[in-house]
Design a protein around this motif. Structure first.
Motif, PDB file in Angstrom:
ATOM      1  N   GLN A  68      43.121  24.687  48.368  1.00 42.88           N
ATOM      2  CA  GLN A  68      42.534  25.236  47.147  1.00 42.88           C
ATOM      3  C   GLN A  68      43.070  26.640  46.850  1.00 42.88           C
ATOM      4  OE1 GLN A  68      40.683  23.548  45.014  1.00 42.88           O
ATOM      5  NE2 GLN A  68      40.785  21.763  46.346  1.00 42.88           N
ATOM      6  N   ILE A  69      43.324  27.397  47.903  1.00 44.48           N
ATOM      7  CA  ILE A  69      43.902  28.739  47.735  1.00 44.48           C
ATOM      8  C   ILE A  69      45.345  28.617  47.254  1.00 44.48           C
ATOM      9  CG2 ILE A  69      44.599  30.859  48.926  1.00 44.48           C
ATOM     10  CD1 ILE A  69      42.146  30.397  50.777  1.00 44.48           C
TER      11      ILE A  69
ATOM     12  N   ILE B 135      38.900  31.355  43.106  1.00 38.17           N
ATOM     13  CA  ILE B 135      39.383  31.066  44.464  1.00 38.17           C
ATOM     14  C   ILE B 135      38.201  30.961  45.425  1.00 38.17           C
ATOM     15  CG2 ILE B 135      40.707  31.989  46.409  1.00 38.17           C
ATOM     16  CD1 ILE B 135      42.672  33.143  44.282  1.00 38.17           C
ATOM     17  N   PHE B 136      37.229  31.880  45.299  1.00 37.56           N
ATOM     18  CA  PHE B 136      36.046  31.827  46.165  1.00 37.56           C
ATOM     19  C   PHE B 136      35.274  30.527  45.931  1.00 37.56           C
ATOM     20  CE2 PHE B 136      35.653  36.757  45.843  1.00 37.56           C
ATOM     21  CZ  PHE B 136      36.779  36.907  46.623  1.00 37.56           C
TER      22      PHE B 136
ATOM     23  N   VAL C 198      33.975  21.060  43.921  1.00 36.27           N
ATOM     24  CA  VAL C 198      35.119  21.796  43.418  1.00 36.27           C
ATOM     25  C   VAL C 198      34.977  22.054  41.911  1.00 36.27           C
ATOM     26  CG1 VAL C 198      36.674  19.876  42.846  1.00 36.27           C
ATOM     27  CG2 VAL C 198      37.614  22.041  43.677  1.00 36.27           C
ATOM     28  N   ARG C 199      34.094  21.305  41.251  1.00 33.63           N
ATOM     29  CA  ARG C 199      33.865  21.524  39.815  1.00 33.63           C
ATOM     30  C   ARG C 199      33.277  22.893  39.541  1.00 33.63           C
ATOM     31  NH1 ARG C 199      30.707  16.231  38.218  1.00 33.63           N
ATOM     32  NH2 ARG C 199      30.124  17.524  36.470  1.00 33.63           N
ATOM     33  N   ILE C 200      32.682  23.538  40.540  1.00 28.85           N
ATOM     34  CA  ILE C 200      32.171  24.905  40.360  1.00 28.85           C
ATOM     35  C   ILE C 200      33.336  25.808  39.972  1.00 28.85           C
ATOM     36  CG2 ILE C 200      31.121  26.887  41.493  1.00 28.85           C
ATOM     37  CD1 ILE C 200      29.645  24.884  43.299  1.00 28.85           C
ATOM     38  N   ALA C 201      34.446  25.676  40.655  1.00 31.06           N
ATOM     39  CA  ALA C 201      35.613  26.517  40.363  1.00 31.06           C
ATOM     40  C   ALA C 201      36.235  26.137  39.023  1.00 31.06           C
ATOM     41  CB  ALA C 201      36.665  26.379  41.472  1.00 31.06           C
ATOM     42  N   GLN C 202      36.236  24.869  38.723  1.00 30.80           N
ATOM     43  CA  GLN C 202      36.829  24.435  37.463  1.00 30.80           C
ATOM     44  C   GLN C 202      36.027  24.943  36.298  1.00 30.80           C
ATOM     45  OE1 GLN C 202      36.916  20.248  38.231  1.00 30.80           O
ATOM     46  NE2 GLN C 202      38.888  20.348  39.234  1.00 30.80           N
TER      47      GLN C 202
END
Length: 191
Positions: A137-138, A174-175, A187-191
């Motif tokens: 992810q990073i 990134i976090f 992962v949808r939190i980051a999206q």
């Protein structure tokens, strides 16, 4: 031949709700993006209307108000007369928000416990679980971060306060991407 109705039935039974929810979430976040830029352009009323509208598509639109709060916090020193002091305070606020973001990710399990006690279990599936460092992810976001850092001084000369806000949003993405290990939807939190 294969029947169309059987294929549509399989899609509707297995994938439709998830894909429809992601579409609704994407629409809401598009409105949030527009709303935040309206706020930056100092069109406050438009920003509030747009972000409120985003919540009708998906509840994640509420995060737009968090983004505005972060922007206001970073923007507090914009109109101060002493340029050196303003820049130092701006950097200090930026560092503090980076640390807060890291602490929120690291303490996600504690936040999940608190939300559970408060009866807000709707979002627990996204954050309640084992969070570990997700190098993939990073790496997916590293080139964008690198390009932004490479051009940071140029960006800062054009859009002063917004440069730290944009960098903070990249770091927060990134976090938040570290939640990808919790489950497939986190992962949808980051999206």
């Amino acid at each position: 031949g294969r029947s169309l109705w059987l294929g549509m039935l399989v899609f509707d039974c297995l994938l439709f709700n998830h894909s429809l929810n992601m579409i609704r979430q994407s629409i809401a976040m598009s409105f949030v993006l527009c709303g935040v830029f309206e706020w930056i352009k100092e069109k406050r009323k438009n920003a509030i209307i747009i972000i409120t509208t985003s919540c009708f598509f998906h509840l994640c639109g509420l995060i737009g108000f968090v983004f505005i709060g972060i922007y206001k916090f970073l923007d507090k020193e914009k109109n101060r007369s002493n340029e050196g002091t303003r820049k130092e305070r701006e950097k200090s606020r930026f560092r503090m928000l980076v640390i807060v973001g890291l602490l929120l990710v690291v303490s996600a399990h504690l936040i999940a416990v608190i939300l559970s006690k408060l009866g807000v279990s709707r979002f627990l599936m996204y954050i309640d679980g084992s969070i570990s460092l997700m190098p993939r992810q990073i790496l997916l976001r590293f080139l964008g971060l690198l390009l932004f850092l490479y051009n940071f001084n140029r960006i800062k000369s054009k859009i002063d306060t917004e440069s730290y806000f944009l960098l903070l949003m990249i770091l927060y993405e990134i976090f938040a991407a570290q939640f990808a290990g919790v489950n497939e939807y986190s992962v949808r939190i980051a999206q």
